[in-house]
Design a protein around this motif. Structure first.
Motif, PDB file in Angstrom:
ATOM      1  N   ASP A 184       0.829  -1.290  -0.096  1.00  0.00           N
ATOM      2  CA  ASP A 184      -0.062   0.136  -0.136  1.00  0.00           C
ATOM      3  C   ASP A 184       0.887   1.227  -0.170  1.00  0.00           C
ATOM      4  O   ASP A 184       1.797   1.280  -0.877  1.00  0.00           O
ATOM      5  CB  ASP A 184      -0.894  -0.085   1.074  1.00  0.00           C
ATOM      6  CG  ASP A 184      -1.771  -1.338   1.023  1.00  0.00           C
ATOM      7  OD1 ASP A 184      -2.292  -1.750  -0.032  1.00  0.00           O
ATOM      8  OD2 ASP A 184      -2.022  -1.982   2.129  1.00  0.00           O
ATOM      9  N   PRO A 204       0.700 -11.021  -1.820  1.00  0.00           N
ATOM     10  CA  PRO A 204       0.228  -9.802  -2.549  1.00  0.00           C
ATOM     11  C   PRO A 204      -0.639  -8.770  -1.802  1.00  0.00           C
ATOM     12  O   PRO A 204      -0.747  -7.824  -2.162  1.00  0.00           O
ATOM     13  CB  PRO A 204      -0.545 -10.320  -3.634  1.00  0.00           C
ATOM     14  CG  PRO A 204      -1.542 -11.650  -3.001  1.00  0.00           C
ATOM     15  CD  PRO A 204      -0.264 -12.280  -1.950  1.00  0.00           C
ATOM     16  N   ILE A 205      -0.806  -9.218  -0.545  1.00  0.00           N
ATOM     17  CA  ILE A 205      -1.495  -8.174   0.305  1.00  0.00           C
ATOM     18  C   ILE A 205      -0.896  -8.261   1.841  1.00  0.00           C
ATOM     19  O   ILE A 205      -0.341  -9.274   2.097  1.00  0.00           O
ATOM     20  CB  ILE A 205      -2.922  -8.527   0.423  1.00  0.00           C
ATOM     21  CG1 ILE A 205      -3.219  -9.909   1.123  1.00  0.00           C
ATOM     22  CG2 ILE A 205      -3.674  -8.357  -0.737  1.00  0.00           C
ATOM     23  CD1 ILE A 205      -4.614 -10.328   1.520  1.00  0.00           C
ATOM     24  N   SER A 229       2.348  -5.008  -2.763  1.00  0.00           N
ATOM     25  CA  SER A 229       0.904  -4.893  -3.380  1.00  0.00           C
ATOM     26  C   SER A 229       1.059  -4.689  -4.761  1.00  0.00           C
ATOM     27  O   SER A 229      -0.199  -5.205  -5.268  1.00  0.00           O
ATOM     28  CB  SER A 229       0.536  -3.475  -2.648  1.00  0.00           C
ATOM     29  OG  SER A 229       0.344  -3.348  -1.285  1.00  0.00           O
ATOM     30  N   ALA A 239      -0.650  -7.705  -6.241  1.00  0.00           N
ATOM     31  CA  ALA A 239      -2.230  -7.783  -6.237  1.00  0.00           C
ATOM     32  C   ALA A 239      -2.681  -7.013  -7.423  1.00  0.00           C
ATOM     33  O   ALA A 239      -4.088  -7.419  -7.706  1.00  0.00           O
ATOM     34  CB  ALA A 239      -2.752  -7.021  -5.233  1.00  0.00           C
ATOM     35  N   GLU A 240      -1.937  -6.262  -8.031  1.00  0.00           N
ATOM     36  CA  GLU A 240      -2.655  -5.501  -9.190  1.00  0.00           C
ATOM     37  C   GLU A 240      -3.010  -6.359 -10.280  1.00  0.00           C
ATOM     38  O   GLU A 240      -4.302  -6.367 -10.835  1.00  0.00           O
ATOM     39  CB  GLU A 240      -1.497  -4.435  -9.579  1.00  0.00           C
ATOM     40  CG  GLU A 240      -1.251  -3.414  -8.646  1.00  0.00           C
ATOM     41  CD  GLU A 240      -0.093  -2.499  -9.009  1.00  0.00           C
ATOM     42  OE1 GLU A 240       0.487  -2.574 -10.208  1.00  0.00           O
ATOM     43  OE2 GLU A 240       0.526  -1.904  -8.346  1.00  0.00           O
ATOM     44  N   ASN A 287      -6.095  -8.442  -9.244  1.00  0.00           N
ATOM     45  CA  ASN A 287      -7.417  -7.690  -9.433  1.00  0.00           C
ATOM     46  C   ASN A 287      -7.863  -7.303 -10.449  1.00  0.00           C
ATOM     47  O   ASN A 287      -9.067  -7.645 -10.901  1.00  0.00           O
ATOM     48  CB  ASN A 287      -7.045  -6.112  -8.674  1.00  0.00           C
ATOM     49  CG  ASN A 287      -7.282  -6.067  -7.041  1.00  0.00           C
ATOM     50  OD1 ASN A 287      -7.908  -6.897  -6.332  1.00  0.00           O
ATOM     51  ND2 ASN A 287      -6.268  -5.574  -6.502  1.00  0.00           N
ATOM     52  N   LYS A 329      -8.133 -10.543   2.011  1.00  0.00           N
ATOM     53  CA  LYS A 329      -8.839 -10.184   0.554  1.00  0.00           C
ATOM     54  C   LYS A 329      -8.061  -8.873  -0.084  1.00  0.00           C
ATOM     55  O   LYS A 329      -7.676  -8.055   0.689  1.00  0.00           O
ATOM     56  CB  LYS A 329     -10.125  -9.816   0.749  1.00  0.00           C
ATOM     57  CG  LYS A 329     -11.272 -11.042   0.787  1.00  0.00           C
ATOM     58  CD  LYS A 329     -12.718 -10.610   1.025  1.00  0.00           C
ATOM     59  CE  LYS A 329     -13.477 -11.727   1.116  1.00  0.00           C
ATOM     60  NZ  LYS A 329     -15.138 -11.580   1.158  1.00  0.00           N
ATOM     61  N   THR A 330      -7.831  -9.099  -1.308  1.00  0.00           N
ATOM     62  CA  THR A 330      -7.547  -7.788  -1.969  1.00  0.00           C
ATOM     63  C   THR A 330      -8.302  -6.611  -1.956  1.00  0.00           C
ATOM     64  O   THR A 330      -9.589  -6.939  -1.504  1.00  0.00           O
ATOM     65  CB  THR A 330      -7.204  -7.912  -3.548  1.00  0.00           C
ATOM     66  OG1 THR A 330      -8.628  -8.107  -4.307  1.00  0.00           O
ATOM     67  CG2 THR A 330      -6.412  -9.203  -3.664  1.00  0.00           C
ATOM     68  N   LYS A 331      -8.134  -5.601  -2.497  1.00  0.00           N
ATOM     69  CA  LYS A 331      -8.949  -4.275  -2.326  1.00  0.00           C
ATOM     70  C   LYS A 331     -10.218  -4.586  -3.230  1.00  0.00           C
ATOM     71  O   LYS A 331     -11.255  -3.706  -3.002  1.00  0.00           O
ATOM     72  CB  LYS A 331      -8.166  -3.035  -2.905  1.00  0.00           C
ATOM     73  CG  LYS A 331      -7.143  -2.533  -1.660  1.00  0.00           C
ATOM     74  CD  LYS A 331      -6.348  -1.276  -2.160  1.00  0.00           C
ATOM     75  CE  LYS A 331      -5.633  -0.728  -1.133  1.00  0.00           C
ATOM     76  NZ  LYS A 331      -4.842   0.406  -1.074  1.00  0.00           N
ATOM     77  N   GLU A 332     -10.114  -5.549  -4.237  1.00  0.00           N
ATOM     78  CA  GLU A 332     -11.172  -5.596  -5.073  1.00  0.00           C
ATOM     79  C   GLU A 332     -11.915  -6.878  -4.502  1.00  0.00           C
ATOM     80  O   GLU A 332     -12.910  -7.350  -5.031  1.00  0.00           O
ATOM     81  CB  GLU A 332     -10.613  -5.897  -6.553  1.00  0.00           C
ATOM     82  CG  GLU A 332      -9.898  -4.781  -7.192  1.00  0.00           C
ATOM     83  CD  GLU A 332     -10.862  -3.557  -7.241  1.00  0.00           C
ATOM     84  OE1 GLU A 332     -12.285  -3.671  -7.480  1.00  0.00           O
ATOM     85  OE2 GLU A 332     -10.433  -2.512  -7.045  1.00  0.00           O
ATOM     86  N   VAL A 349      -7.538 -14.151  -0.735  1.00  0.00           N
ATOM     87  CA  VAL A 349      -6.132 -14.558  -0.731  1.00  0.00           C
ATOM     88  C   VAL A 349      -5.783 -15.484   0.580  1.00  0.00           C
ATOM     89  O   VAL A 349      -6.215 -14.996   1.780  1.00  0.00           O
ATOM     90  CB  VAL A 349      -5.266 -13.275  -0.519  1.00  0.00           C
ATOM     91  CG1 VAL A 349      -3.717 -13.687  -0.426  1.00  0.00           C
ATOM     92  CG2 VAL A 349      -5.566 -12.488  -1.861  1.00  0.00           C
TER      93      VAL A 349
END
Length: 246
Positions: A121, A171-172, A190, A193-194, A197, A217-220, A224
């Motif tokens: 992040d 990834p998170i 992060s 994670a791109e 997502n 969880k990812t931001k989307e 995970v």
């Protein structure tokens, strides 16, 4: 996804760290998982010191599997610079190793990379400063791009099936919580994670953070799972693998 598709069972683990005196250690586990799952995932640190003899011991136990097995290498597998030999030994003994590639097993698409560190992040390291720092960040950028390409290939060639991302590094941040915060930049990024997502991924598995957290969880909202063996041992399950219906 095809509405008529039958759900498959994926068993996942990581950080098995096979040592020279571990002959037969995984055989019973592999026999058990063969009855419970349709495919097995192992997310890196297959060997303890990156030695090909350790890989050969794991290869012997892999013969007990009656289901497909797919995974990625981890940082321990790179320790002695023999990762290509380790990959070859395991590929010759039932296991599919992904390094920027994708494959389809049990009607599921898998895309995998080792990944790398770099932080999460707002605390992600940037490509700025000394060449050594830029090289560090470029490593995870390249890993992320490889994962993106592998997921894109799956989308193009098999748009109807669910996709799972495999990594060793996280990834998170959520699934490394439990580790000392000073280690976070070395446990994942992060940036990984791109592509997850963007790729409409069903779920992602990783390891590496032995004192981390099982689920996040990812931001989307993509699930995970940190399936490092020490994390699985401290979970409520009595299994040394995580089961997911896909």
């Amino acid at each position: 996804m095809n509405a008529k598709r039958t759900a498959k069972r994926v068993a996942a683990m990581a950080d098995i760290h096979i040592k020279m005196n571990d002959r037969g250690k995984m055989k019973t586990i592999f026999e058990e998982v063969s009855h419970e799952a349709d495919v097995l995932v192992i997310c890196g640190d297959l060997t303890d010191t990156g030695d090909e003899d350790e890989a050969a011991i794991l290869a012997e136990d892999l013969r007990a599997l009656q289901i497909p097995v797919v995974g990625v290498l981890g940082n321990h597998d790179y320790e002695k610079g023999r990762q290509k030999i380790i990959k070859q030994i395991l590929m010759e003994n039932k296991m599919t190793i992904l390094d920027g590639e994708s494959t389809v097993l049990a009607d599921i698409g898998f895309a995998g990379v080792k990944g790398f560190g770099g932080g999460f992040d707002q605390y992600m390291l940037s490509i700025f400063g000394e060449d050594m720092m830029k090289s560090f960040v470029h490593e995870v950028v390249n890993e992320s791009l490889q994962l993106e390409r592998a997921l894109t290939r799956l989308d193009q060639e098999h748009p109807e099936i669910p996709k799972i991302a495999l990594l060793h590094y996280a990834p998170i941040q959520e699934t490394v919580v439990g580790e000392p915060e000073v280690l976070f930049p070395f446990l994942g990024s992060s940036r990984l994670a791109e592509p997850i997502n963007r790729g409409n991924v069903f779920a992602a598995f990783h390891g590496h953070a032995h004192a981390g957290t099982l689920e996040g969880k990812t931001k989307e909202g993509i699930p995970v799972f940190n399936v490092a063996m020490p994390v699985l041992r401290k979970s409520k399950s009595d299994k040394c693998y995580y089961m997911l219906k896909v």
